[in-house]
Design an enzyme around this catalytic site. Structure first.
Site, short mmCIF file in Angstrom:
data_model
loop_
_atom_site.label_atom_id
_atom_site.label_comp_id
_atom_site.label_asym_id
_atom_site.label_seq_id
_atom_site.Cartn_x
_atom_site.Cartn_y
_atom_site.Cartn_z
N ASP A 110 0.83 -1.22 0.00
CA ASP A 110 0.00 0.00 0.00
C ASP A 110 0.86 1.26 0.00
OD1 ASP A 110 -2.24 -1.52 0.13
OD2 ASP A 110 -2.71 -1.09 2.23
N CYS A 125 -17.62 -15.93 -9.96
CA CYS A 125 -18.76 -15.47 -9.17
C CYS A 125 -20.04 -16.08 -9.71
CB CYS A 125 -18.86 -13.95 -9.21
SG CYS A 125 -17.61 -13.13 -8.22
N CYS A 161 -23.91 -15.49 -8.63
CA CYS A 161 -23.99 -14.99 -7.24
C CYS A 161 -23.97 -13.46 -7.21
CB CYS A 161 -22.79 -15.54 -6.45
SG CYS A 161 -22.70 -14.92 -4.77
N CYS A 221 -22.73 -10.38 -2.27
CA CYS A 221 -22.05 -9.19 -1.73
C CYS A 221 -22.77 -7.91 -2.14
CB CYS A 221 -20.60 -9.15 -2.20
SG CYS A 221 -20.41 -9.28 -3.98
N CYS A 239 -24.55 -5.40 0.95
CA CYS A 239 -23.85 -4.17 1.35
C CYS A 239 -24.81 -3.20 2.05
CB CYS A 239 -23.25 -3.49 0.11
SG CYS A 239 -22.51 -1.91 0.53
N CYS A 270 -15.30 -2.51 7.27
CA CYS A 270 -16.51 -3.33 7.13
C CYS A 270 -16.11 -4.60 6.41
CB CYS A 270 -17.55 -2.54 6.33
SG CYS A 270 -18.97 -3.50 5.76
N CYS A 304 -19.11 -7.60 2.74
CA CYS A 304 -19.07 -8.17 1.38
C CYS A 304 -18.03 -9.28 1.27
CB CYS A 304 -18.86 -7.09 0.33
SG CYS A 304 -17.39 -6.08 0.56
N CYS A 339 -19.35 -13.79 1.22
CA CYS A 339 -18.86 -14.44 0.00
C CYS A 339 -18.65 -15.94 0.22
CB CYS A 339 -17.55 -13.80 -0.46
SG CYS A 339 -16.91 -14.58 -1.95
S1 SF4 Z 1 -20.28 -12.84 -2.80
FE1 SF4 Z 1 -18.28 -13.54 -3.63
S2 SF4 Z 1 -18.84 -15.04 -5.21
FE2 SF4 Z 1 -20.69 -13.87 -4.73
S3 SF4 Z 1 -20.66 -12.23 -6.25
FE3 SF4 Z 1 -19.68 -11.43 -4.43
S4 SF4 Z 1 -17.49 -11.75 -4.74
FE4 SF4 Z 1 -18.59 -13.07 -6.21
S1 SF4 Z 2 -16.95 -2.98 2.78
FE1 SF4 Z 2 -19.06 -2.91 3.53
S2 SF4 Z 2 -19.84 -0.90 2.92
FE2 SF4 Z 2 -17.98 -1.31 1.70
S3 SF4 Z 2 -18.74 -2.25 -0.14
FE3 SF4 Z 2 -18.27 -3.94 1.22
S4 SF4 Z 2 -20.21 -4.35 2.28
FE4 SF4 Z 2 -20.39 -2.34 1.32
#
Ligand code: SF4
Ligand code: SF4
Length: 343
Positions: A111, A173, A176, A179, A183, A226, A229, A233
């Site tokens: 980073d 993915c 699916c 995520c 969110c 957070c 997401c 998965c």
């Molecule tokens: S939850 Fe994981 S597998 Fe499903 S769409 Fe999101 S990144 Fe892809």
């Molecule tokens: S980290 Fe949390 S707020 Fe950011 S995109 Fe993923 S689920 Fe959404």
């Protein structure tokens, strides 16, 4: 994401006030400018779930975000600052290369330099970019850090995990959308596209000013980053725990209450987060984030007729009502006003 997509993403303003992304935009396309004569980028990953993490960790994390009085810190930030840990390891890799190839020059990046890490890691065969924009691997999920070692040596490349697909939607993915659907702040504009200005990780860590009021109720009790997401998965059923002790949870950050952390003095904040990535946001942002969590917890306690819980939260907030930092004071005032707010 490829450079042209990245440029469009920046132009749409999705990077929020992360101005450094625009400033370094062109450098990202030219790793050779980061190390003169660079020929190869060696990409590496390092898992960060604490050692001993149990198989049901995703359920535990879900329970935590559903318990309004709890303070939820992103898993990666509960232990030591990964930048230092990973940089040390990559530097050690560079020394091993140097012992074999004395003509080699190296630069370790965690980073710390403008690189398209996910793009490079994908090309290096370390996984593919999921719809949540993170690198995913079929046997390790996404709970790992990415690092890079630039060198003037020429190494042969590794094969990607996935052959280029006609449409990225058809990648691993599949159909699916877990995520995108989960969110809490609806930060995904679509698959593979994140509006960072709505992302809780950005709001609690990168963003230095007031958190938009419309987003505060959606943040719940997430006070630093957070994981939603990633937690949802399915590939993270295969996430692996760290082998290093560095990512062990410090100061009970996996089970702390909002009121406990909000009571820390500035000196305690500095002492307890010494060596942690959290230290970088500073005490005012820390209190700001906690105030938002407490406002949401106060609204929940009121709705649940939990008078004891509401009274504890109210007392914690009132103790900080006159905090000298105006941003903190504004968030505390907002939090106190959440009492009686109906969802
Ligand atoms: S939850 Fe994981 S597998 Fe499903 S769409 Fe999101 S990144 Fe892809
Ligand atoms: S980290 Fe949390 S707020 Fe950011 S995109 Fe993923 S689920 Fe959404």
């Amino acid at each position: 994401m490829p450079m042209d997509e990245f440029a469009r993403w920046l132009e749409k303003g999705f990077a929020g006030d992360m101005d450094y992304l625009s400033r370094n935009r062109d450098l990202r396309a030219r790793p050779a400018d980061l190390l003169p004569g660079a020929q190869t980028v060696v990409m590496v990953t390092m898992p960060y779930l604490p050692r001993g993490t149990q198989a049901h960790w995703r359920q535990k994390e879900e329970d935590a975000v559903n318990t309004p009085s709890r303070a939820v810190v992103s898993v990666y930030a509960r232990g030591r600052d990964y930048h230092k840990v990973m940089r040390r390891r990559i530097a050690s890799l560079a020394r091993r290369f140097a012992s074999l190839y004395p003509e080699g020059r190296f630069r370790a990046c965690v980073d710390s330099a403008p690189l398209m890490e996910v793009e490079l890691a994908e090309r290096a065969g370390l996984g593919w970019r999921g719809k949540n924009t993170l690198l995913l691997h079929p046997t390790t999920g996404s709970m790992f850090f990415l690092g890079a070692l630039l060198t003037n040596l020429r190494f042969s490349g590794s094969a990607p995990v996935l052959a280029p697909a006609p449409s990225s939607i058809e990648r691993h993915c599949g159909s699916c959308t877990a995520c995108l659907d989960l969110c809490p702040t609806k930060a995904f504009i679509g698959p593979y596209q994140l509006d960072a200005r709505r992302c809780i990780s950005y709001l609690t860590i990168e963003h230095s000013g007031d958190i938009p009021e419309s987003l505060r109720p959606l943040m719940g009790n997430r006070i630093y980053g957070c994981d939603d997401c990633q937690r949802v998965c399915p590939w993270n059923r295969f996430a692996q725990a760290a082998t290093l002790p560095d990512f062990a949870v410090r100061h009970g950050l996996d089970q702390a209450l909002l009121t406990e952390l909000f009571a820390w003095s500035e000196a305690e904040f500095h002492a307890r987060h010494q060596g942690s990535a959290i230290l970088r946001i500073g005490y005012a942002r820390w209190l700001r984030n906690l105030a938002v969590g407490l406002g949401n917890a106060l609204a929940s306690a009121t709705r649940a007729a939990d008078t004891v819980g509401a009274s504890d939260i109210r007392a914690a907030l009132i103790a900080r009502r006159d905090y000298p930092d105006a941003m903190v004071a504004r968030h505390v005032a907002w939090a106190l006003a959440q009492e009686g707010v109906v969802a």
